[in-house]
Structures are given as C-alpha cells and as structure tokens.
Write a protein that holds these residues in place. Structure first.
Motif, PDB file in Angstrom:
ATOM      1  N   LYS A  88       0.844  -1.208   0.000  1.00 45.57           N
ATOM      2  CA  LYS A  88       0.000   0.000   0.000  1.00 45.57           C
ATOM      3  C   LYS A  88       0.869   1.244   0.000  1.00 45.57           C
ATOM      4  N   ASP A  89       0.337   2.289  -0.594  1.00 46.47           N
ATOM      5  CA  ASP A  89       1.028   3.577  -0.579  1.00 46.47           C
ATOM      6  C   ASP A  89       1.275   3.992   0.875  1.00 46.47           C
ATOM      7  N   GLY A  90       2.488   4.414   1.173  1.00 45.21           N
ATOM      8  CA  GLY A  90       2.806   4.873   2.525  1.00 45.21           C
ATOM      9  C   GLY A  90       3.245   3.776   3.479  1.00 45.21           C
ATOM     10  N   GLU A  91       3.195   2.534   3.023  1.00 41.16           N
ATOM     11  CA  GLU A  91       3.528   1.401   3.898  1.00 41.16           C
ATOM     12  C   GLU A  91       5.014   1.402   4.290  1.00 41.16           C
ATOM     13  N   THR A  92       5.287   0.859   5.488  1.00 42.15           N
ATOM     14  CA  THR A  92       6.666   0.626   5.898  1.00 42.15           C
ATOM     15  C   THR A  92       7.013  -0.826   5.590  1.00 42.15           C
ATOM     16  N   VAL A  93       8.098  -1.042   4.845  1.00 46.59           N
ATOM     17  CA  VAL A  93       8.468  -2.391   4.425  1.00 46.59           C
ATOM     18  C   VAL A  93       9.817  -2.760   5.029  1.00 46.59           C
ATOM     19  N   THR A  94       9.859  -3.882   5.737  1.00 49.46           N
ATOM     20  CA  THR A  94      11.101  -4.332   6.367  1.00 49.46           C
ATOM     21  C   THR A  94      11.773  -5.377   5.475  1.00 49.46           C
ATOM     22  N   ILE A  95      13.048  -5.170   5.183  1.00 45.79           N
ATOM     23  CA  ILE A  95      13.756  -6.077   4.273  1.00 45.79           C
ATOM     24  C   ILE A  95      15.021  -6.609   4.943  1.00 45.79           C
ATOM     25  N   GLU A  96      15.050  -7.927   5.107  1.00 40.31           N
ATOM     26  CA  GLU A  96      16.207  -8.566   5.759  1.00 40.31           C
ATOM     27  C   GLU A  96      16.776  -9.656   4.851  1.00 40.31           C
ATOM     28  N   PRO A  97      18.005 -10.070   5.122  1.00 39.35           N
ATOM     29  CA  PRO A  97      18.544 -11.225   4.389  1.00 39.35           C
ATOM     30  C   PRO A  97      17.982 -12.522   4.961  1.00 39.35           C
ATOM     31  N   TRP A  98      18.210 -13.658   4.282  1.00 40.74           N
ATOM     32  CA  TRP A  98      17.904 -14.961   4.876  1.00 40.74           C
ATOM     33  C   TRP A  98      18.680 -15.052   6.192  1.00 40.74           C
ATOM     34  N   ARG A  99      18.050 -15.563   7.225  1.00 38.93           N
ATOM     35  CA  ARG A  99      18.735 -15.714   8.517  1.00 38.93           C
ATOM     36  C   ARG A  99      18.903 -17.197   8.825  1.00 38.93           C
ATOM     37  N   ALA A 100      20.117 -17.684   8.811  1.00 35.89           N
ATOM     38  CA  ALA A 100      20.395 -19.070   9.203  1.00 35.89           C
ATOM     39  C   ALA A 100      21.888 -19.200   9.421  1.00 35.89           C
ATOM     40  N   LYS A 101      22.261 -20.012  10.388  1.00 28.24           N
ATOM     41  CA  LYS A 101      23.676 -20.202  10.686  1.00 28.24           C
ATOM     42  C   LYS A 101      24.422 -20.728   9.462  1.00 28.24           C
ATOM     43  N   ALA A 102      23.746 -21.584   8.699  1.00 31.17           N
ATOM     44  CA  ALA A 102      24.397 -22.189   7.544  1.00 31.17           C
ATOM     45  C   ALA A 102      24.399 -21.269   6.314  1.00 31.17           C
ATOM     46  N   PHE A 103      23.775 -20.088   6.430  1.00 29.53           N
ATOM     47  CA  PHE A 103      23.766 -19.097   5.338  1.00 29.53           C
ATOM     48  C   PHE A 103      24.368 -17.778   5.833  1.00 29.53           C
ATOM     49  N   PRO A 104      25.679 -17.701   6.080  1.00 24.94           N
ATOM     50  CA  PRO A 104      26.230 -16.458   6.616  1.00 24.94           C
ATOM     51  C   PRO A 104      26.047 -15.270   5.663  1.00 24.94           C
ATOM     52  N   VAL A 105      25.805 -14.097   6.242  1.00 22.13           N
ATOM     53  CA  VAL A 105      25.636 -12.883   5.433  1.00 22.13           C
ATOM     54  C   VAL A 105      26.985 -12.475   4.846  1.00 22.13           C
TER      55      VAL A 105
END
Lengths: 671, 256
Positions: free
Chosen positions: B98-115
């Motif tokens: 929706k217009d005006g929405e706040t969108v949170t964007i994160e990477p995949w979170r898992a020990k076996a998938f380090p950032v």
C-alpha cells in the motif's frame, strides 16, 4: 594457411564426425590428470563440458559469476530440447533435423557443424534420462514430445515449462559428482576478466573474486569460454540481469575473432513492457504457439476502444479479428519461425494495431484450444453431452497441465488471468546466434582457447529454431568439446604445470587492475544503468528488428558518443575491494559499449536480409513473397568474422565462405 | 493491469559491510514507485537514488528476474519472498503493497547461510549437500541405453518432476524456526527415489546427503510446515516424510 580454416573434415557429411573422432589425437588416461582445463561459465555448455572433461580425467577449474553453478541462465529456458529420435513416427530423422536447422538459420550456418549437432541430438536425451532428468511422459511410460516453430514434426522433449532448469540441474548434478571427487574445482562468485596468452596460446585467465575483490591468476593448458550470449547489449532482454559479453569480449580483444555479431533473435512471445521502471522482459515459451492463436483486431476503431479500456478482447467477434500469421503463412500458421513471427507482430503494431497503451502488443489467445481440449476431455471422461461451462472447465484443466507455470507467471506480472482473457505479447531480444568464431573443433582463433554454447557462433546461422539452444549447449559440452579438445591437448602432455609468476600473467593482471581502478576513480555523475539504458535504446531503435543504412550509421556514431561519455562521467561507488555490484556492472557495460558498435558495423556490412537480420533495403518487391525478407546469396554467403584492431569501429573483416553441398539453397517459405 | 497511482514507501533495510562486521537496520524513503513494477525494480530505484547521493547502494542477490534461477532471497515483512504466495522475490509486484507502507527487508537468517554483505548470503552449504550425493553416477558416453528403453510411469515421472522443480533459493531454511534444510534435501532425495535410474545409489545417497546437511549446521524438522507455505515452487511437505522413510530404511538395511 588462412587463419579462417574451419578444419571441416573430408568425406561425406554423414561420415565426417565419425571419421574425425577416429582420426584425432587422444590423451592417455594417466596424462589427463596432469592437464588443467579452465571452463568459464556453468550453464548447459560449460556445466556439461566441465563434468565430462573431469569424468575423462582432466583437472578442471570451473568459474561462474553466480553463487552456484545451478543458477546459470540456461535454467530459464522453458519449452524444450530437440532431438531426432522419431519416437512419434512422423518421419523425423537426423537429416530432417539437419535440414530444418540449416533452413531455419536461413542458410548462414556451417553444414558440417549442423549435421554433427543433429547426429548427437539423440544421445543427449539418452544421457539426460540416465542422469534422472524427469522429462514429460505419456501414460504408457514413454517420453512425450511437442512441436516447435519452423518444423513439421514433433521432436521436442520437455519437462513442463522448465526444461532448461531440469537439463541444467542434470549437468549440475554431474558437476557435483566431480566436485565431490575433487576433479572439478568450482569457483562461484568469480568473474573472468581476461585471458592470458603465452607464446600465442591460451594459458590461463585473470579472475576477480566477487566477494573479496581479490584479483586471482589461474593457469591451464586450455581455456573454454561458455559464458552465454550478449542480448543484454539491448539493456532490456529476456536474459538474466548478470548475463554479459565480458569473457567473450576479453578473448576477442586478445585475438579471437567475433563472428556475425548482428545475428540476434528477437523472440515473438514475451510479455510486453509496461513502463520505464522495467528492468527485464519475461519470455512466454514458444510452446504456447502450439495452442495459442495470435491476432489483433482488424479495424482501428476496436484497437482504439481497447486501448481506452472501453472494449475487452473477448467481446470482439471472430470476423473482426485478424489472425495475421494464419492469414499470411497458411502452411505453418502460428508456428512460423521466430524471426518471421516477430517481424509480423512489428508490422501489425507499426500499422497501428497494437493492443495496449504503448501500442506494442498483440494477443495470444487460448480460447480455441480450451474449447477443443475441453470437448476431447469431456468425451474421454464419458461426458458425451457437456455444458459450455463444463467444456471450459475441462479445457482449462488441460491447458493448466501443459502450461500452468507459464500462465501463473503471466498472471503475477500482468495481473490478468490468461485463462479468461487473451495474453498480450510482443517480441523481445532473447538469444544471440552470433558469437566467438570457432572451427569444427570449437577452437577459437586463439590456439588452446575454445568457445561453446551460445558464446560461439556456429550452429544456428542467422536464426535459431526453438528448442535448439539447449540441444546445442549440451551437444557442445557433452559430446563435441570433450573429444575435440583432446586433439590439441595431446601435444601438451609434456608441458607440465603452467606457472603463474610469469611476465604474461603480470601484464594481464596489471591491465585488469588498471581498468578496475580507472572505473572507480572516474567519480562522475551518472550511474552505470544510465549508460546501459541509453545504449539499449539506440540498439533497439536502430539495430533491432528492422535495420537500415542511415539508422546503423547513426547508431555507430551515438554509441561512440555514449562510450566516450561513459569513460568520463560514470559514477561507480565503493572501492575495488570487497563486494561491489556496481563495479561488476560497470565492467560489463564498458564491454557492451564496444560490442554494440561492432554489432552495428556488422549489420551495416551485411546489406541483405537473412534470418533475424532484416535490412529494410533488402525485401522482395513482388510475387507471392512480396514484403518478405530477401537474402542475397551471391554477395553475402559468408560468415563475417571480425578481428579486433584496437578500436571497435576499425575492426577488420574476415570472410569464411559457406559451402552448401548437401542442401540446396532456397528462399525460406513458410506460406 | 493496475491503474493505481505511484506509491511512496518507507523501507527498513539490513545493512552489513561484510561477513565479519555487525549490521543494523537503516531507514530509507522511496517515492514514485509504479504498482506494476516488481519488488526488485523498486530496489533498483532505491539504489539509483543512493548512487546519485554518493552513498553505497544496497547489495542484494538476483539474476534471472523470472522466478527460476533461485538467486533472489529477500525476507520481506517477516516472510521469505514477501507477502505473495508461490512467487520468488523477483516475481513479487508492488501492487501487493500500500502507498505509505513501511516495508522491512532482511537477508535470509540461518547459521548455515552467513551474510556476505547487506542482503546477500552464502548458500554454498546447499551445493555441498548436493555434492555429497545429489546425483546419479553415470558418465557421459553416448552409449547409455535408449531413453525409451525403460518406461517410467507417468505418475512417478510427474511426482519426480514436482520434487525436481526446487530452485534451491533457501526460502524453506529462512522461514523455518529451526533453519532446517529438510524440504530442500527431501525434494532431491524424493526425485531420485522415484526414478529407476536412482535405485542403485538410493541408500547411500540419502545417508550421505543427510550427514552433510547436519554437518553444515542446519536444524531439524519439527513439522510446523512453514517451509511448504513459503516455498515459491510449492514443494510439498510430503518430501520430508519420504526422506525420513528413505533414511530410516537405508540406516537399517544398508549393506556394509
């Protein structure tokens, strides 16, 4: 000896490949271990080559810019893979596949290569089934086939609309087996940035680790480039965002000739662009033309009403529709080859009949197929008097089983239900038939450097038939290159490991580092994408589906200007250290800006229309074929192989004359 | 096609310099987003803006942008690949917001998938699981038997295909509270267990792949079924059950 010796073996076409395999040198198994081969790219060609070479015993190093070899863009191929198996008993044969491919390519490919491709096509299907590729099957448990454009038989094997994915995962699994054994060293998130030549031979590459930014030296006795096509020179294409010409272009600048750069396939069935935000175009498989009928309204009032949202396509009666492919090409109808279908769509849209806001869309309608399948399925299920609603339901079920994932993809992107209203489609850049010039052994004009798959030029001539890209990629990687490379490597058994602390590697690494530093230090005002989009616009407008002399000359001039501006004003944030996507993109766009010029130059040189290359100056003026493309065999029956001379605009043209001994040259007619 | 007007959004995005640094959420504004654009095209607009301001763009993985390569991998508003179903991030369109929405964007979170950086993660653990046994040991030869020599029932071929459609994106791991990779591994095990070609190595395969999966640090399955819900390709939970059966059978009956 001419540098353009294609090394086509002697003898009748049917025996060339067998005889050649019998006569070329082989490397003994104990020596193969001592020989290193670098493979750049892990799609169908590179992945299958890496796996096969490692199985044979060579020490392989494979490189991919993606995070895993499984993500190469071969994965996006939807419709299928051709093979002359004749499982349908419809008269298919190696010769017929050979003939269709040469004809489909508008007689601009090398006969001997194409025959070999047709010859090994059956082995590919056997190999893939043995690997566990889950091809579509009939109820009796045997393999199913479908038809593709430009042919009159059913020879296309498929796995739903994800054939490329399944074949790539097959090659990936074969690679994994060898990676697990230590026979392939896999370098993911690595990009090749130059080839290293020692005494004229390819002896290694310079690659950048895209995570750390570190520049690495890798040596080998032979280098295989399987880095795919260069459709992204148009910015908008069906290629992946990262697909690039860099590896191919770097070897070109070190001596590999680039052949027929202007041969580009504009695929007729893609989702039309919706606005300036668009970053890529999505293909709707050609297999849809088996069941979909292409049309536009036959009067402009209806077009206007549709664009204004006052009329829906389903409300237009049959008599007010122009099924223009069926009208113009009654023999092949909706299944004409891609170049013909694309130009016909452009012709209707240029005449004002485009059915969306941009005026660049035609309908692909499944209503007849839904009706036909619905009635058939009703009968099969014992319902001899189905209601209209039941027929519709049955029909939609059948269509869903065949094309479900494509219909879903369409709906997600366009927000319309294609079961209920016709799809809108428009041509988009999809595949490049041109590429690095190779001889019969797939060796480039640099000794020890090979090119396979879409990266080379050899099999598709001026137009590729549907479901032939997967066939060629796997043929090169599984069945051609692993044999032919032995002929060269047999002389390398005494060479020993190739050191990387030599002046040649020093110089190549310095050149790569200097270029990266230069890009970072321009600190200009415009982003990489800004330049890429401008280049794409020039390419699409002047070097796209229809080309003419003045447009091409203008394109060359404009591309040079954009390139100059790029090197003065591009802004690449960050540093050369660590992960930096903008820096990766900048390097690729810099190469596209040179390739684009050569592309236009090649299109300018070829003053004939053939396959995907349509010159407005060269059309049939009268007779049954009036308005169709006019080929000029007298003057242009050659492969244009360009040599780099330090400036794309001053590239030197070499011609490889094409001989046709087994197929009579004819005008392609699909009428 | 949507005729909605352009949207303005507030984005909360995970920024992390490299694998060793710690990261944090950073707020951004984007304006003038077409509802017909894809989520990643919205990210392109954000990055163009950042570049023009002289800031570093947000790194995220993506490639084919048609939902098949499995490269894109964003955790949007607490869901792998965002609020739509049966799509990858690249197929998610802004009309879902929706217009005006706040969108949170994160990477995949898992020990076996380090950032690795910002929203990019390292999924090479998936490759290593496949290298442990995700294949049929057949060399390229040109002499394998004819493709039609062994008929395979349409039912089994179709079931194998359903499992084989996995794109290896890792959404199943990212969404699982245990960061379990059992849907991913189960899909591969199931594909080969249904095909005659996969029989010879059937037991070894499941034992080796599961062993590698555990070594990589993925968690176990507790049957919450979140993976199936978020899977862009609709890989069924049944594949985990099949893998468990295969594993048990192989553990009891293996020859050596």
């Amino acid at each position: 000896m001419s540098v353009l010796d294609a090394k086509i073996p002697e003898g009748p076409i049917k025996e060339k490949w067998t005889n050649h395999k019998n006569n070329i040198n082989v490397v003994n198994p104990a020596n193969k271990r001592l020989i290193d081969v670098i493979v750049v790219g892990t799609g169908l060609a590179g992945g299958s080559a890496a796996a096969s070479l490692a199985e044979m015993g060579y020490s392989v190093k494979a490189f991919a810019y993606q995070d895993s070899p499984r993500r190469a863009h071969s994965i996006a191929a939807q419709g299928g893979i051709n093979a002359a198996k004749n499982y349908q008993n419809d008269g298919d044969s190696i010769y017929r596949l050979f003939y269709d491919t040469v004809k489909g390519g508008d007689y601009r490919s090398r006969e001997a290569n194409v025959y070999r491709l047709a010859e090994v096509s059956g082995n590919i299907i056997d190999q893939c089934v043995a690997q566990g590729v889950p091809f579509a099957r009939e109820y009796g448990g045997l393999l199913d086939n479908r038809s593709f454009g430009g042919v009159l038989v059913s020879r296309t094997f498929y796995a739903k609309g994800q054939t490329g994915q399944q074949l790539l995962l097959g090659a990936y699994s074969a690679m994994n087996r060898q990676i697990g054994k230590g026979k392939i060293q896999m370098f993911s998130r690595h990009e090749m940035l130059d080839v290293v030549k020692v005494d004229g031979k390819a002896r290694g590459i310079i690659a950048r680790d895209l995570v750390t930014g570190k520049i690495e030296r890798h040596s080998a006795h032979a280098v295989v480039i399987a880095s795919g096509g260069y459709g992204n020179v148009f910015f908008l294409s069906t290629n992946a965002m990262g697909s690039n010409v860099t590896a191919a272009w770097k070897i070109h600048k070190k001596g590999a000739y680039f052949a027929n750069p202007c041969y580009t396939q504009i695929h007729p069935t893609c989702i039309p662009r919706s606005g300036d935000h668009q970053s890529k175009l999505t293909l709707m498989s050609e297999s849809l033309r088996n069941d979909g009928r292409i049309w536009v309204p036959n009067n402009l009032d209806d077009v206007k009403a549709i664009r204004e949202g006052k009329l829906t396509p389903t409300a237009i009666p049959e008599e007010s529709r122009d099924y223009y492919l069926e009208r113009r090409y009654p023999a092949f109808g909706n299944l004409v080859p891609r170049d013909v279908a694309s130009r016909a769509a452009k012709e209707r849209c240029d005449a004002g009949f485009g059915v969306n806001g941009t005026g660049e869309a035609v309908y692909l309608d499944f209503k007849s197929a839904i009706q036909r399948y619905g009635k058939e399925k009703a009968l099969v299920t014992g319902n001899h008097n189905p209601t209209d609603t039941e027929v519709l339901e049955y029909g939609e079920e059948v269509i869903k089983a065949k094309y479900g994932n494509l219909f879903q993809m369409y709906e997600k992107i366009v927000d319309q239900n294609p079961y209920k209203t016709p799809m809108m489609i428009y041509p988009a850049v999809h595949y490049t038939m041109g590429g690095i010039w190779v001889d019969y052994n797939l060796m480039t004009s640099i000794p020890g450097c090979y090119a396979a798959g879409e990266a080379n030029f050899s099999e598709h001539g001026a137009n590729r038939l549907g479901a032939s890209a997967l066939m060629q990629g796997l043929a090169d990687g599984y069945f051609v290159l692993p044999y032919t490379i032995g002929d060269y490597l047999a002389d390398e058994i005494r060479t020993g490991p190739i050191p990387t602390d030599t002046p040649e590697f020093d110089a190549a690494e310095k050149e790569v580092s200097d270029t990266l530093n230069k890009l970072i230090n321009i600190k200009g005002t415009k982003s990489v994408d800004h330049f890429h989009k401008r280049l794409g616009k020039v390419m699409w407008n002047n070097v796209g589906m229809a080309r003419n002399e003045s447009g091409l000359k203008e394109a060359i001039k404009t591309i040079r200007e954009i390139r100059e501006e790029f090197w003065k004003d591009v802004r690449v944030p960050g540093t050369t250290q660590g992960l930096n996507t903008e820096l990766e993109k900048a390097g690729r766009v810099a190469d596209f800006l040179e390739l684009g010029e050569l592309f236009a130059l090649d299109a300018l040189d070829r003053n004939e229309s053939c396959g995907g290359h349509f010159r407005e100056e060269s059309v049939e003026l009268d007779g049954e074929q009036k308005g169709e493309a006019k080929r000029d065999d007298k003057n242009y029956k050659y492969v244009a192989a360009w040599e780099w001379t330090g400036d794309a605009g001053k590239s030197k043209l070499h011609k490889e004359k094409l001989e046709f001994n087994d197929i009579e040259l004819k005008q392609r007619s699909y009428k | 096609m949507s005729t909605n007007k352009d949207m303005n959004l507030i984005l909360k995005i995970w920024r992390q310099k490299d694998q060793k640094s710690s990261g944090k959420m950073v707020d951004y504004k984007v304006n003038g987003i077409s509802p017909d654009s894809s989520f990643l095209e919205m990210m392109d607009v954000l990055n163009e803006g950042l570049i023009s301001k002289g800031e570093e763009p947000v790194e995220f993985d993506h490639d084919c942008r048609e939902g098949i390569c499995g490269m894109c991998s964003l955790y949007i508003n607490g869901e792998a690949h965002g609020p739509d179903r049966a799509v990858t991030t690249c197929q998610l369109h802004m009309r879902k917001f929706k217009d005006g929405e706040t969108v949170t964007i994160e990477p995949w979170r898992a020990k076996a998938f380090p950032v690795l950086k910002d929203l990019k993660v390292d999924r090479s653990s998936f490759d290593r699981i496949q290298q442990a046994g995700g294949f049929i040991s057949v060399n390229t030869s040109g002499n394998t038997q004819d493709a039609n020599a062994t008929p395979i029932s349409k039912y089994n071929a179709d079931k194998a295909m359903d499992a084989a459609t996995c794109i290896g994106c890792g959404a199943c791991v990212a969404t699982c509270k245990n960061a379990s990779a059992m849907l991913f591994v189960g899909a591969k095990v199931t594909q080969y267990s249904l095909l005659p070609q996969g029989q010879v190595e059937r037991k070894e395969r499941v034992l080796n792949m599961v062993k590698q999966m555990d070594l990589e640090g993925f968690g176990n399955c507790t049957n919450t079924g979140a993976c199936e819900v978020e899977c862009p390709k609709g890989i069924s939970l049944e594949n985990i059950a099949i893998m468990n059966r295969e594993y048990l059978k192989a553990s009891i009956t293996k020859e050596d």
